[in-house]
Design a protein around this motif. Structure first.
Motif, PDB file in Angstrom:
ATOM      1  N   GLU A 117      62.807  -7.193-111.012  1.00 22.04           N
ATOM      2  CA  GLU A 117      61.904  -7.640-109.954  1.00 22.04           C
ATOM      3  C   GLU A 117      62.227  -9.064-109.526  1.00 22.04           C
ATOM      4  N   ALA A 118      62.132  -9.323-108.216  1.00 23.50           N
ATOM      5  CA  ALA A 118      62.205 -10.696-107.718  1.00 23.50           C
ATOM      6  C   ALA A 118      60.936 -11.439-108.137  1.00 23.50           C
ATOM      7  N   GLN A 119      60.984 -12.768-108.094  1.00 27.80           N
ATOM      8  CA  GLN A 119      59.844 -13.568-108.513  1.00 27.80           C
ATOM      9  C   GLN A 119      59.551 -14.684-107.511  1.00 27.80           C
ATOM     10  N   LEU A 120      58.291 -15.079-107.478  1.00 29.35           N
ATOM     11  CA  LEU A 120      57.883 -16.299-106.795  1.00 29.35           C
ATOM     12  C   LEU A 120      57.438 -17.250-107.893  1.00 29.35           C
ATOM     13  N   VAL A 121      58.006 -18.459-107.917  1.00 29.80           N
ATOM     14  CA  VAL A 121      57.753 -19.395-109.007  1.00 29.80           C
ATOM     15  C   VAL A 121      57.147 -20.688-108.463  1.00 29.80           C
TER      16      VAL A 121
END
Length: 270
Positions: free
Chosen positions: A56-60
């Motif tokens: 999964e891609a992430q927002l950090v």
């Protein structure tokens, strides 16, 4: 943002963490919720962070006195290898894992364009929306409130992005099958060609089915080792879907640049 010292905590969407390939809560309108899970972390001291790859891609979101401006937000595409990064003590982070097939709606960029990259949110959203979220997070009273703000902002952006392509209806089945079957058997079970399977996964996740399968096996092996009282790598290899222990060791070297034993030592230290 005033943060509470909560160490390392994961909040899933919905209430329990969704295993890889499991569909997240579906809101009104039939589109999958963009968020799989949210994790908050407080790095109390200088340390080496070891990031095990996810599909999964992430927002950090990072906060702290060592961050320029005190706060930044980046989108992270899928990275097929373990990442090691030195973190200054005093930083807080909120990591949002996104449901495969929702990246274009949630971030405004295709999965393939994001793979292996770290992109500031203001380069993906409109500057107005990105800066508004930054201001809200900067004034949030604690990390719980920050998570609520992030969930609301991501869902709102996904609702606004009506031009994004819908993921293939076979995506979820493909992700589920790749946890237990080879690429060839997965394609056969879905009654599609391997080329079609690659296109479905690349469009939704940014990587092909072989890489998805490798990362799934790796994650399963790492989790099993972390939860075991006494690690038996031969048993872990079989349970995770490797041919044998030698195959597991070779994959750990390829993905983590480390032996299984060395990686577990790094993870415990982190």
């Amino acid at each position: 943002m005033r943060t509470t010292d909560i160490g390392h905590r994961t909040m899933a969407m919905p209430a329990h963490p969704a295993p890889l390939g499991r569909r997240a809560q579906v809101p009104t309108g039939g589109a999958p919720c963009p968020i799989v899970a949210m994790t908050t972390r407080h790095f109390r001291r200088d340390m080496q962070r070891i990031a095990v790859p996810h599909v999964e891609a992430q927002l950090v979101v990072r906060l702290g006195p060592t961050i320029p401006g005190g706060l930044d937000i980046h989108a992270l595409g899928v990275r097929p290898k373990v990442q090691r990064k030195f973190i200054r003590g005093g930083q807080h982070a909120v990591l949002v894992r996104l449901q495969p097939g929702t990246y274009e709606r949630a971030l405004g960029v295709s999965a393939g364009e994001l793979t292996g990259r770290m992109v500031p949110l203001e380069d993906l959203w409109s500057r107005t929306h990105a800066h508004a979220l930054q201001e809200q997070l900067a004034s949030a009273p604690d990390t719980e409130a920050a998570c609520t703000l992030l969930k609301t902002a991501i869902s709102a952006h996904a609702a606004r992005t009506t031009s994004a392509r819908a993921p293939s209806p076979l995506l979820q089945a493909a992700l589920d099958l790749l946890q237990v079957a080879s690429v060839t058997r997965t394609a056969q079970a879905l009654d599609i060609s391997e080329r079609q399977l690659r296109r479905i996964l690349h469009d939704a996740v940014g990587i092909g089915p072989k890489t998805v399968s490798r990362l799934v096996r790796f994650q399963q092996a790492v989790r099993a080792a972390q939860s075991a009282r006494a690690i038996n790598w031969s048993n872990i290899a079989v349970d995770a879907g490797y041919y044998d222990q030698a195959h597991l060791i070779a994959e750990f070297r390829a993905i983590a640049d480390s032996t299984p034993r060395m990686l577990m030592t790094e993870l415990r230290s982190a």
